[in-house]
Scaffold this active site. Structure first.
Site: not given
Length: 316
Positions: A96-98, A224
């Protein structure tokens, strides 16, 4: 357009079943990967690529980490779509692009959400005891299963180094055998550093003392959580690039404090939900040791001094 890019874009069109594939931006995917965003028939996607032969293993671990974090409904992460072998070599991760920006207004929210993530497995276990029945179906299914050991369902990578996540009953055993020792083995192989070898034999015997009197329940960790792996959207805080496993919640805070990006609002919110336990500061040194070793193995001997001073501090 190079042949490699053409092959990648053809792969993306097939896998995403889209006719439209328009490059709309590039992102420095950190020190390890390259990243870019595309517009497709169904919206925007973010693509990570890595040319290393082990990249598919790395991306598969990231997908499992993202899916498991998402299943807790605690902190937002990008939705993973697919991990694929790249016809030009290495692998591709589609997610997904955010529209993300540097973490600023939502430090408090992030502290609360990370604490909620760390407490989630404990809450599942408490509910299980209360109802004396099964409430989970396992990762990737409708419900979340209580995890009573330390480890993870699959191999994950912190950076590009694979981490074995075989389940262990005791946290110190897991942390020594499956986090510190593999890093030290790599340093022995690549550098043959005698001083590290000598100090490790002393440090190892001191580690159990740091956990005396503690009851540690497995927490799902990002794995991380440094400043480069957190951000915010208009809706709130986001974390990404996880290397998840079930471990001691304190481990998460070590790298968060090493490279900046987290303010007092983050820590105040986090510790209001998970207060510090006695011996916290000494254990932070132990957990920072892992991160210094990991950075030495990734980026070279510039991290040797920090590694040695941390080991000596643990012996003082």
């Amino acid at each position: 357009m190079s042949m490699e890019v053409k092959a990648l874009e053809h792969l993306l069109k097939v896998e995403l079943a889209t006719d439209k594939l328009r490059l709309i931006g590039r992102a420095g995917g950190g020190c390890i990967n390259d990243g870019c965003s595309y517009e497709t028939d169904t919206g925007k996607v973010f693509i990570k690529t890595n040319s290393k032969s082990e990249a598919k293993l790395m991306f598969d671990g990231e997908v499992a980490s993202l899916q498991t974090i998402r299943s807790t409904n605690t902190v937002r992460v990008p939705r993973p779509i697919k991990s694929l072998a790249n016809p030009s070599g290495g692998a591709v991760l589609i997610m997904e692009h955010l529209d993300m920006h540097s973490l600023n207004r939502h430090q408090k929210m992030l502290g609360e959400r990370i604490a909620a993530l760390h407490l989630h497995n404990q809450h599942v276990g408490d509910e299980l005891k209360k109802h004396k029945g099964t409430i989970g179906k396992g990762v990737g299914q409708e419900d979340v299963q209580y995890v009573d050991k330390f480890g993870f369902y699959t191999t994950t990578c912190c950076g590009y180094i694979p981490q074995a996540n075989d389940w262990q009953q005791e946290w110190p055993t897991f942390f020594i055998n499956q986090r510190l020792q593999p890093q030290l083995d790599l340093i022995e192989r690549d550098y043959g550093d005698r001083e590290v070898h000598q100090l490790w034999s002393q440090v190892q015997s001191k580690i159990p003392v740091l956990f005396e009197g503690m009851t540690i329940r497995p927490s799902l960790l990002h794995g991380d959580l440094w400043g480069g792996n957190v951000a915010e959207t208009s809706e709130g805080a986001v974390v990404f690039d996880p290397a998840s496993f079930y471990g001691h919640s304190e481990f998460e805070l070590a790298i968060a404090g090493m490279f900046g990006g987290f303010g007092h609002n983050f820590y105040d919110a986090y510790h209001s939900l998970i207060p510090k336990s006695p011996g916290f500061e000494k254990r932070m040194k132990l957990y920072r040791l892992f991160n210094y070793l990991n950075h030495w193995n990734h980026f070279g001997t510039g991290y040797k001094g920090s590694t040695l001073s941390t080991m000596r501090s643990l012996l003082s």
